[in-house]
Write a protein that holds these residues in place. Sequence first.
Motif, PDB file in Angstrom:
ATOM      1  N   LEU A 142       0.830  -1.215   0.000  1.00 59.07           N
ATOM      2  CA  LEU A 142       0.000   0.000   0.000  1.00 59.07           C
ATOM      3  C   LEU A 142       0.860   1.260   0.000  1.00 59.07           C
ATOM      4  O   LEU A 142       0.606   2.210  -0.743  1.00 59.07           O
ATOM      5  N   ILE A 143       1.912   1.251   0.845  1.00 61.90           N
ATOM      6  CA  ILE A 143       2.803   2.421   0.942  1.00 61.90           C
ATOM      7  C   ILE A 143       3.525   2.653  -0.381  1.00 61.90           C
ATOM      8  O   ILE A 143       3.667   3.800  -0.841  1.00 61.90           O
ATOM      9  N   VAL A 144       4.003   1.571  -1.009  1.00 61.32           N
ATOM     10  CA  VAL A 144       4.706   1.701  -2.298  1.00 61.32           C
ATOM     11  C   VAL A 144       3.779   2.285  -3.357  1.00 61.32           C
ATOM     12  O   VAL A 144       4.167   3.168  -4.131  1.00 61.32           O
ATOM     13  N   MET A 145       2.549   1.814  -3.402  1.00 58.76           N
ATOM     14  CA  MET A 145       1.584   2.322  -4.379  1.00 58.76           C
ATOM     15  C   MET A 145       1.277   3.804  -4.126  1.00 58.76           C
ATOM     16  O   MET A 145       1.240   4.615  -5.059  1.00 58.76           O
ATOM     17  N   GLU A 146       1.062   4.132  -2.846  1.00 58.86           N
ATOM     18  CA  GLU A 146       0.775   5.524  -2.487  1.00 58.86           C
ATOM     19  C   GLU A 146       1.978   6.419  -2.786  1.00 58.86           C
ATOM     20  O   GLU A 146       1.827   7.545  -3.246  1.00 58.86           O
ATOM     21  N   TRP A 147       3.173   5.903  -2.492  1.00 58.04           N
ATOM     22  CA  TRP A 147       4.398   6.677  -2.726  1.00 58.04           C
ATOM     23  C   TRP A 147       4.593   6.954  -4.224  1.00 58.04           C
ATOM     24  O   TRP A 147       4.988   8.063  -4.606  1.00 58.04           O
ATOM     25  N   SER A 148       4.315   5.966  -5.044  1.00 58.79           N
ATOM     26  CA  SER A 148       4.440   6.150  -6.492  1.00 58.79           C
ATOM     27  C   SER A 148       3.543   7.284  -6.983  1.00 58.79           C
ATOM     28  O   SER A 148       3.957   8.153  -7.755  1.00 58.79           O
ATOM     29  N   THR A 149       2.309   7.295  -6.505  1.00 56.79           N
ATOM     30  CA  THR A 149       1.365   8.355  -6.881  1.00 56.79           C
ATOM     31  C   THR A 149       1.797   9.705  -6.337  1.00 56.79           C
ATOM     32  O   THR A 149       1.765  10.718  -7.035  1.00 56.79           O
ATOM     33  N   TYR A 150       2.213   9.695  -5.087  1.00 55.72           N
ATOM     34  CA  TYR A 150       2.624  10.934  -4.405  1.00 55.72           C
ATOM     35  C   TYR A 150       3.867  11.524  -5.053  1.00 55.72           C
ATOM     36  O   TYR A 150       3.949  12.730  -5.299  1.00 55.72           O
ATOM     37  N   TYR A 151       4.863  10.678  -5.346  1.00 55.64           N
ATOM     38  CA  TYR A 151       6.159  11.148  -5.850  1.00 55.64           C
ATOM     39  C   TYR A 151       6.029  11.779  -7.237  1.00 55.64           C
ATOM     40  O   TYR A 151       6.594  12.853  -7.487  1.00 55.64           O
ATOM     41  N   LYS A 152       5.290  11.150  -8.133  1.00 59.22           N
ATOM     42  CA  LYS A 152       5.172  11.665  -9.494  1.00 59.22           C
ATOM     43  C   LYS A 152       4.647  13.096  -9.509  1.00 59.22           C
ATOM     44  O   LYS A 152       5.193  13.975 -10.172  1.00 59.22           O
ATOM     45  N   PHE A 153       3.595  13.318  -8.759  1.00 62.98           N
ATOM     46  CA  PHE A 153       2.969  14.646  -8.760  1.00 62.98           C
ATOM     47  C   PHE A 153       3.850  15.687  -8.076  1.00 62.98           C
ATOM     48  O   PHE A 153       4.104  16.757  -8.629  1.00 62.98           O
ATOM     49  N   ASN A 154       4.323  15.374  -6.865  1.00 64.09           N
ATOM     50  CA  ASN A 154       5.084  16.351  -6.087  1.00 64.09           C
ATOM     51  C   ASN A 154       6.468  16.621  -6.671  1.00 64.09           C
ATOM     52  O   ASN A 154       6.986  17.738  -6.567  1.00 64.09           O
ATOM     53  N   HIS A 155       7.071  15.607  -7.298  1.00 65.43           N
ATOM     54  CA  HIS A 155       8.360  15.818  -7.955  1.00 65.43           C
ATOM     55  C   HIS A 155       8.220  16.811  -9.100  1.00 65.43           C
ATOM     56  O   HIS A 155       9.026  17.753  -9.225  1.00 65.43           O
ATOM     57  N   HIS A 156       7.198  16.625  -9.935  1.00 64.65           N
ATOM     58  CA  HIS A 156       6.977  17.553 -11.040  1.00 64.65           C
ATOM     59  C   HIS A 156       6.552  18.936 -10.537  1.00 64.65           C
ATOM     60  O   HIS A 156       6.839  19.952 -11.177  1.00 64.65           O
ATOM     61  N   LEU A 157       5.887  18.974  -9.409  1.00 63.98           N
ATOM     62  CA  LEU A 157       5.479  20.255  -8.817  1.00 63.98           C
ATOM     63  C   LEU A 157       6.695  21.088  -8.430  1.00 63.98           C
ATOM     64  O   LEU A 157       6.739  22.301  -8.655  1.00 63.98           O
TER      65      LEU A 157
END
Length: 336
Positions: free
Chosen positions: A55-70
């Motif tokens: 669950l954490i890995v899946m959430e992290w993948s979603t979180y990282y993509k958006f915030n990294h580009h931000l």
Amino acid sequence: MSKVLLKNFFKDKKSIILVYLINTAILIIFFNIIHPGNLEILYPISISLFVLAILIVMEWSTYYKFNHHLHQSNHDRLDLRPVTNEQAEVSQLIHTLNKKYVREINELKSTHEENVQFLYQWMHNLKTPISVIELIIQKYSAQQTFPVEVLKNIKAENDSLFASIEQVLNMIRFENIAMDFEPRAVALVASVKTVINEKKSQFIYNHVYPVVNANLEYSVITDKKWNQFLLDQLISNAIKYSDTSESNKKLVITIFQEKEYTCLSIKDEGVGIPAYDLPRVFDPFFTGENGRKFRNSTGIGLYICKKIADRLGHRLEISSEVGKGTEVTIKYLAKL
């Protein structure tokens, strides 16, 4: 960047992780109460942690993509690549606000450019009556139909008005100094003498006499035009604040070498600046104690000088003592 995002991620998800662990603990306790003979704990905990990790890995993948580009995006191009509906809403809001911000900035720039152009043209138009007044003064000086002292006073005020207009025009030009910057070897003594000759009438009218001390002709790398304007402003200031109520005063200009700097010192015998005003003399529109004594103090002369010196890469220092005078030193970097 990744460490910061990871730290923020766990801060955001800590409540979900905590609830998940509490829920797991409750379920284990519940089944151990129902079946007291079965004390299996390690196996359900292992399964629970494995599922939590997924669950954490899946959430992290979603979180990282958006915030990294931000964090990587700039104002010109916003490519956030949202994954969730919440991120899509945030992305849309950012795009809307960014477009509004850019539009307002462009409108302000356009208005500012129009105002500057109007001011620039208006200042240039003011030069015409000043030139006419100068011709009238020359005419009546030749005819000797007006008292000489009256014409001298009119000429002094006319010169002061011309200097103020030039100051404003140079403030406007200063915004584009990068486009008008031409560094080259400039002879300091020659530059100083040029400014002194241009201000000859101002020196005479204010009973101030210039003295230039230089062992040789020093050359520095600077922009000739802007450096001359810098010297003009500092010398004008020194003349203006020279105290000639008792007798004639000197304005001493000294050029010397100090370690890696070639220094040009302008020292007057004027009223001086109180110690509590010295830290603020380079602030815009600050006139201080002397501003109450001299009606033509604007508080922008030294401010402009500091801005020009900084842009040219020179150091500007000032020291003063009330009743004894002020010394302003320009330090040009001699060794690159």
